[in-house]
Design a protein around this motif. Sequence first.
Motif, mmCIF file in Angstrom:
data_model
loop_
_atom_site.group_PDB
_atom_site.id
_atom_site.type_symbol
_atom_site.label_atom_id
_atom_site.label_comp_id
_atom_site.label_asym_id
_atom_site.label_seq_id
_atom_site.Cartn_x
_atom_site.Cartn_y
_atom_site.Cartn_z
ATOM 1 N N LYS A 100 6.695 2.369 5.431
ATOM 2 C CA LYS A 100 7.491 1.885 4.312
ATOM 3 C C LYS A 100 8.924 2.370 4.519
ATOM 4 O O LYS A 100 9.156 3.524 4.873
ATOM 5 C CB LYS A 100 6.943 2.425 2.988
ATOM 6 N N ASP A 155 2.390 2.094 -4.143
ATOM 7 C CA ASP A 155 2.686 1.377 -2.902
ATOM 8 C C ASP A 155 2.846 -0.105 -3.225
ATOM 9 O O ASP A 155 1.984 -0.926 -2.934
ATOM 10 C CB ASP A 155 1.555 1.615 -1.891
ATOM 11 N N SER A 157 3.712 -3.871 -3.032
ATOM 12 C CA SER A 157 3.542 -4.692 -1.829
ATOM 13 C C SER A 157 3.742 -6.165 -2.158
ATOM 14 O O SER A 157 3.176 -6.654 -3.143
ATOM 15 C CB SER A 157 2.122 -4.502 -1.255
ATOM 16 N N ARG A 159 2.611 -9.536 -1.027
ATOM 17 C CA ARG A 159 1.506 -9.970 -0.167
ATOM 18 C C ARG A 159 1.877 -11.144 0.732
ATOM 19 O O ARG A 159 1.376 -11.234 1.862
ATOM 20 C CB ARG A 159 0.295 -10.334 -1.031
ATOM 21 N N GLN A 162 3.691 -9.688 3.480
ATOM 22 C CA GLN A 162 2.803 -8.808 4.245
ATOM 23 C C GLN A 162 1.841 -9.573 5.146
ATOM 24 O O GLN A 162 1.654 -9.211 6.313
ATOM 25 C CB GLN A 162 2.016 -7.924 3.281
ATOM 26 N N TRP A 169 2.782 -5.581 8.721
ATOM 27 C CA TRP A 169 2.761 -5.385 7.275
ATOM 28 C C TRP A 169 4.100 -4.896 6.718
ATOM 29 O O TRP A 169 4.382 -5.057 5.530
ATOM 30 C CB TRP A 169 1.694 -4.349 6.908
ATOM 31 N N LYS A 173 6.184 -4.229 2.587
ATOM 32 C CA LYS A 173 5.987 -2.898 2.020
ATOM 33 C C LYS A 173 7.281 -2.149 1.725
ATOM 34 O O LYS A 173 7.246 -1.169 0.976
ATOM 35 C CB LYS A 173 5.158 -2.048 3.000
#
Length: 283
Positions: A100, A155, A157, A159, A162, A169, A173
């Motif tokens: 991250k 966390d 995110s 998607r 990602q 990923w 992130k």
Amino acid sequence: MRLVRYGRPGKEKPGLVDEEGRLRDLSGVIPDIDASVLSDRVLRKIARIDYKTLPLVRSTPRFGVPVKGIGKFIGIGMNYSDHAAEINAPIPKEPIMFMKAISCLSGPDDPIQLPKGSKKTDWEVELGVVIGTRAQHVSEEDALKHVAGYCVVNDVSERAFQFEMGSQWDKGKGCDTFGPVGPWLVTRDEVYDVQDLNMYLELNGKRMQTGNTSSMIFSVAQIVSYVSRFMTLEPGDIICTGTPPGVGHGRAPQRYLKKGDTLRLGIEGLGEQQQEVLAFPKA
């Protein structure tokens, strides 16, 4: 100890939350909470101070990220078997690692801003592990000796970024505000069993995630040892260790964050976060 950094962004001061839950100023003892104070030796020195002699902070200031100067922000994916099942992912044979961006770090109650073009921004309550002493190729037996303490991490995110934009990923992130950490760093000695901590997340007052760190596929000790094989862990680095079931991506129908949503999340003994979701500002 519960160590905090409080104040306006970029102007945070070090503090300590005492046994009665009151915030006390540590700036007369240490200049900040950073890599230089995370070793067992320095933390023991701070712990010996009579906290009643520390000035009380009478206001209710903003809390920032509890550690200054974080060098690496490392994530572990699919580390709860029931979370892997809810998104139809196989149980990993080895820890899944991603990074991250440091620029995504934010205070525990700072708003989450949806990134430009986002359609699938999601939540993930996670246990954060803060490294206290340098770790390189450490054994599982010795791994926790390198940990300064623990904290709550969301966390956040995106998607689509990602999963739908290539194999990496990281791009889903590390968006700005995607790394709320805190409210405080709880030192290792205060956590009796890191593999038995209840955790939860609520969206607009409705419980979405309920879990316990006992359900981790890879324990904290295994994770620290494993990651230290591939990169040297330095004091102040943070590893977030995976999320239990209940993320928006795994629900039927799927539910993602939108402007005006509010999140409340926490881990037993490690405090609670609250965030409001904001839209990406128009030009």
